[in-house]
Design an enzyme around this catalytic site. Structure first.
Site, short mmCIF file in Angstrom:
data_model
loop_
_atom_site.label_atom_id
_atom_site.label_comp_id
_atom_site.label_asym_id
_atom_site.label_seq_id
_atom_site.Cartn_x
_atom_site.Cartn_y
_atom_site.Cartn_z
N THR A 85 0.74 -1.42 -0.08
CA THR A 85 -0.05 0.13 -0.09
C THR A 85 1.00 1.20 -0.10
O THR A 85 2.00 1.21 0.64
CB THR A 85 -0.88 -0.05 1.34
N CYS A 86 0.25 2.33 -0.73
CA CYS A 86 1.15 3.70 -0.52
C CYS A 86 1.01 4.22 0.64
O CYS A 86 -0.05 4.23 1.24
CB CYS A 86 0.52 4.52 -1.65
N ILE A 87 2.10 4.27 1.38
CA ILE A 87 2.24 4.94 2.82
C ILE A 87 1.46 6.13 3.02
O ILE A 87 0.77 6.16 3.73
CB ILE A 87 3.66 4.69 3.27
N ALA A 117 -2.14 5.81 2.44
CA ALA A 117 -2.78 5.00 3.69
C ALA A 117 -2.84 5.90 4.97
O ALA A 117 -3.92 5.71 5.48
CB ALA A 117 -1.81 3.70 3.79
#
Length: 130
Positions: free
Chosen positions: A79-81, A84
């Site tokens: 997931t794109c930090i 997220a």
């Protein structure tokens, strides 16, 4: 000829069809003998990694399906930090770093930056976004 794929999923787990379509596409790739290197969840797609999602008994559990696909075929679920964190999707490390009481990242998912996606895109034969 087999190809290496990376999928980018920007749609939420539920409420739109794109995430389920991405999952079915991933299954089809693997069935045809291609390699799915990673699935990168971006923007609202980060909801696919929530451990707090509970679909109705008669609905498809997409998060569990992603987890099974990853564990069975060695697919990285990232997931794109930034996306997220903005959406309240927090991994264990981030929960400690930002002093939150818990993580809500489902098992098998990890958080990564866009640099990780860039490297994946450079090494893949095909990138498909949903």
């Amino acid at each position: 000829m087999t190809l290496n794929y990376v999928l980018v999923v920007s749609a939420p787990a539920y409420g739109r069809q794109a995430s389920l379509t991405a999952y079915r596409f991933a299954q089809a790739l693997i069935k045809k003998g291609h390699t799915l290197m990673s699935v990168f969840f971006y923007q609202d797609g980060v909801s696919n990694a929530s451990s707090l999602t509970v679909p109705a008994n008669d609905e498809f559990d997409l998060i569990a399906a992603w987890q099974k696909l990853a564990s069975s075929h060695g697919v990285r679920l990232e997931t794109c930090i930034s996306a997220a964190l903005r959406r309240g999707q927090i991994g264990e490390e981030e929960a400690k770093q930002y002093q939150r009481i818990a993580s809500n990242m489902a098992v098998g998912f990890s958080q990564a930056g866009l640099g990780v996606l860039s490297v994946s895109m450079l090494t893949a034969d095909r990138v498909v976004q949903f």
